[in-house]
Design a protein around this motif. Sequence first.
Motif, PDB file in Angstrom:
ATOM      1  N   VAL A  61      -2.607  13.336  -1.668  1.00 40.03           N
ATOM      2  CA  VAL A  61      -2.190  13.081  -0.296  1.00 40.03           C
ATOM      3  C   VAL A  61      -0.988  13.981  -0.038  1.00 40.03           C
ATOM      4  O   VAL A  61      -0.078  14.077  -0.868  1.00 40.03           O
ATOM      5  CB  VAL A  61      -1.823  11.595  -0.091  1.00 40.03           C
ATOM      6  N   TYR A  62      -0.992  14.662   1.115  1.00 41.82           N
ATOM      7  CA  TYR A  62       0.066  15.619   1.446  1.00 41.82           C
ATOM      8  C   TYR A  62       0.832  15.136   2.672  1.00 41.82           C
ATOM      9  O   TYR A  62       0.230  14.740   3.669  1.00 41.82           O
ATOM     10  CB  TYR A  62      -0.526  16.998   1.727  1.00 41.82           C
ATOM     11  N   LEU A  63       2.156  15.199   2.588  1.00 45.41           N
ATOM     12  CA  LEU A  63       3.029  14.858   3.698  1.00 45.41           C
ATOM     13  C   LEU A  63       3.742  16.137   4.124  1.00 45.41           C
ATOM     14  O   LEU A  63       4.577  16.661   3.388  1.00 45.41           O
ATOM     15  CB  LEU A  63       4.064  13.806   3.277  1.00 45.41           C
ATOM     16  N   ASP A  64       3.357  16.652   5.291  1.00 49.42           N
ATOM     17  CA  ASP A  64       3.947  17.871   5.828  1.00 49.42           C
ATOM     18  C   ASP A  64       5.058  17.477   6.796  1.00 49.42           C
ATOM     19  O   ASP A  64       4.799  16.812   7.810  1.00 49.42           O
ATOM     20  CB  ASP A  64       2.910  18.714   6.570  1.00 49.42           C
ATOM     21  N   VAL A  65       6.285  17.860   6.467  1.00 47.02           N
ATOM     22  CA  VAL A  65       7.446  17.549   7.301  1.00 47.02           C
ATOM     23  C   VAL A  65       7.854  18.818   8.041  1.00 47.02           C
ATOM     24  O   VAL A  65       8.171  19.832   7.419  1.00 47.02           O
ATOM     25  CB  VAL A  65       8.615  17.014   6.447  1.00 47.02           C
ATOM     26  N   LEU A  76       1.600  13.789  -3.082  1.00 49.66           N
ATOM     27  CA  LEU A  76       1.432  12.534  -3.799  1.00 49.66           C
ATOM     28  C   LEU A  76       0.120  12.627  -4.570  1.00 49.66           C
ATOM     29  O   LEU A  76      -0.954  12.696  -3.969  1.00 49.66           O
ATOM     30  CB  LEU A  76       1.391  11.345  -2.841  1.00 49.66           C
ATOM     31  N   GLU A  77       0.200  12.675  -5.897  1.00 47.79           N
ATOM     32  CA  GLU A  77      -0.997  12.626  -6.712  1.00 47.79           C
ATOM     33  C   GLU A  77      -1.311  11.148  -6.920  1.00 47.79           C
ATOM     34  O   GLU A  77      -0.561  10.431  -7.576  1.00 47.79           O
ATOM     35  CB  GLU A  77      -0.790  13.316  -8.050  1.00 47.79           C
ATOM     36  N   VAL A  78      -2.394  10.699  -6.313  1.00 53.16           N
ATOM     37  CA  VAL A  78      -2.728   9.279  -6.293  1.00 53.16           C
ATOM     38  C   VAL A  78      -3.837   9.013  -7.304  1.00 53.16           C
ATOM     39  O   VAL A  78      -4.919   9.619  -7.217  1.00 53.16           O
ATOM     40  CB  VAL A  78      -3.182   8.839  -4.884  1.00 53.16           C
ATOM     41  N   TYR A  79      -3.546   8.127  -8.240  1.00 64.38           N
ATOM     42  CA  TYR A  79      -4.572   7.724  -9.206  1.00 64.38           C
ATOM     43  C   TYR A  79      -5.082   6.350  -8.773  1.00 64.38           C
ATOM     44  O   TYR A  79      -4.352   5.363  -8.778  1.00 64.38           O
ATOM     45  CB  TYR A  79      -4.045   7.645 -10.625  1.00 64.38           C
ATOM     46  N   LYS A  80      -6.368   6.325  -8.386  1.00 65.43           N
ATOM     47  CA  LYS A  80      -7.012   5.069  -8.001  1.00 65.43           C
ATOM     48  C   LYS A  80      -7.748   4.520  -9.212  1.00 65.43           C
ATOM     49  O   LYS A  80      -8.546   5.220  -9.837  1.00 65.43           O
ATOM     50  CB  LYS A  80      -7.973   5.301  -6.836  1.00 65.43           C
TER      51      LYS A  80
END
Length: 83
Positions: A61-65, A76-80
């Motif tokens: 998931v990427y948050l572009d500010v 955010l490297e999200v491990y589900k």
Amino acid sequence: MLEDLEVLNGEMDLEFSSLIDYYTVSVGNDVYSLNLNYKLSDSATLNIRNNESLQEGNNYVYLDVYEGNEVNTYTLEVYKEVL
């Protein structure tokens, strides 16, 4: 500038710092998108990418500010959890 970030339905590996732009997040198998609580500086805007339909295993998931002519991207490297 991104001043604060909290994942409400997962666990971040580190406490948020605006100087760190890469985090690992663990979520349960029943989570399909991250619920984020964040604070931006007055002149900043945020675009969130890839935060829908999280799949089992690793996701990003990427948050572009955006602030003025600058863009700072937090990853955010999200491990589900895999069942």
